[in-house]
Scaffold this motif. Structure first.
Motif: not given
Length: 410
Positions: A34-48
């Motif tokens: 599964l490949l997910i794209w997200t924005g950066g910042g704390a939200g991006g790191e949490a999504t990872q």
């Protein structure tokens, strides 16, 4: 929600047993991906981190790729080129453009799942009668107040200005209010004052959908609102200044140079690192005016129409991303208001300020329009706002902005 989780795991297990034969991204004998794209910042790191959790729980190779800039544009371009991810995270006001470009699929969301969310969050991700995104944050701006300087919340903008001017006259502060304007304006942050003064961006149809033919910026209420905003500007009380931007509002407020700041819960992590004493309340209206209505913005997870693992993407978005533990994990990383009721209830127990942001949004917020026409509003309206704050005539300036917007609406 426990049964929902079991359902999710069962569904993923079924995909694994089936070998995910229909998923082009999984070769025979290998784990599905599964490949997910997200924005950066704390939200991006949490999504990872959350993507890794989903992968570990379900035997899926999950890759979360952070796209730090222009995520929406890059996603549309990649979709059209046949290189789309399976899932993309983004703001709800992208939906009109993403649907127009046939890049995201509707979600099959049950009534029970919908009932678990704040009503405005579901409304925000609904477009042309279909739900397109699984919301995970629901934010709005509020008034931050330095309680050492101003113990009680102002009851009106006029009250706020009077308190700020008194503190400035006493030499206790440098500015009345930290609200970002900058050289090109900020229609998002000015919207509570714009609406309280009688303005609106787009009207709505009987169905509740936004109507691009009903442009409020072209109506007399917009001019009346900007006359009030001009009176707060550089030639008036001086509460609004183009020198105050998104880059300096936090420092003005956290160092005590401004007793008030209008911004959102994303400021909370940095404020907690300072010694400033503060509280949160709704943005007050003009005396005798309409309610001051901040925009509601929702972040959501979307299933890409042209992804290679669509079945798994639907499972991830509808059954994993809707879990309360996912919502609280995202809150812990970003201090954003959870869109899921159960997650918000958990957060309220330890963070009353986030609860105050949520309450202000539910009582006074209005959903930011997600129709494609909204994209052509920001630049002309922002520049008009900055000009009016600098002293330009409200009537001719807003009329010119409305004409520019109408010329671009297709």
């Amino acid at each position: 929600m426990h049964s929902t989780r079991l359902s999710a795991l069962s569904a993923v297990a079924a995909l694994l047993l089936a070998g995910c034969a229909s998923d082009a991204g999984a070769d025979a004998g290998t784990r599905p991906s599964l490949l997910i794209w997200t924005g950066g910042g704390a939200g991006g790191e949490a999504t990872q981190a959350l993507g890794a959790r989903f992968g570990e729980e379900n035997g899926v190779d999950v890759k979360v790729q952070i796209i730090p800039e222009d995520l929406q544009t890059q996603f549309v371009t990649a979709s059209q080129a046949g290189r789309a991810p399976d899932v993309v995270m983004g703001a709800h006001d992208w939906i009109g453009n993403l649907v127009q470009n046939a890049t995201i699929d509707p979600l099959q969301m049950t009534d029970d799942t919908k009932a678990g969310y704040q009503d405005l969050a579901i409304k925000a991700v609904t477009f042309n009668g279909q739900v397109y995104g699984m919301p995970f944050t629901m934010n709005n701006i509020v008034l931050f107040r330095n309680t050492a300087l101003v113990p009680d919340a102002p009851t009106s903008i006029e009250d706020l200005v009077a308190k700020g001017k008194a503190l400035k006259a006493a030499g206790k502060v440098d500015e009345i209010l930290a609200l970002p304007i900058g050289p090109t304006g900020d229609p998002y942050h000015i919207n509570p004052l714009f609406t309280s003064g009688g303005g609106y961006i787009f009207g709505t149809k009987d169905s509740g959908d936004f109507d691009p033919s009903d442009l409020g910026v072209a109506k007399p209420g917009a001019t009346a609102a900007y006359a009030k905003i001009r009176a707060l500007g550089e030639g008036g009380s001086g509460a609004l200044k183009r020198s105050i931007t998104a880059d300096n509002i936090l420092s003005l407020f956290s160092t005590g140079k401004a007793p008030f700041m209008i911004s959102g819960p994303w400021q909370l992590p940095e404020l907690k690192k300072t010694s400033v004493k503060y509280d949160i309340s709704p943005v007050p209206p003009f005396a005798g005016g309409q309610p001051a209505r901040p925009f509601i913005t929702v972040d959501a997870a979307y299933v890409a129409s042209r992804g290679t693992n669509k079945a798994l993407a639907q499972e991830f978005v509808t059954n994993f991303w809707s879990r309360p533990d996912v919502g609280t994990s995202l809150y812990a990383a970003t201090s954003s208001v959870p869109a899921l009721k159960e997650a918000l209830a958990t957060v309220r127990k330890d963070d009353a300020l986030v609860g105050k942001v949520a309450d202000a949004g539910v009582e006074f917020g209005q959903i930011m329009p997600s129709i494609p026409a909204m994209a052509v509003v920001w630049d002309p309206l922002g520049k008009a706002e900055a000009a009016v704050v600098g002293g330009a005539d409200p009537g001719s300036t807003i009329t010119a902005a409305a004409s520019a917007i109408q010329a671009q609406i297709k």
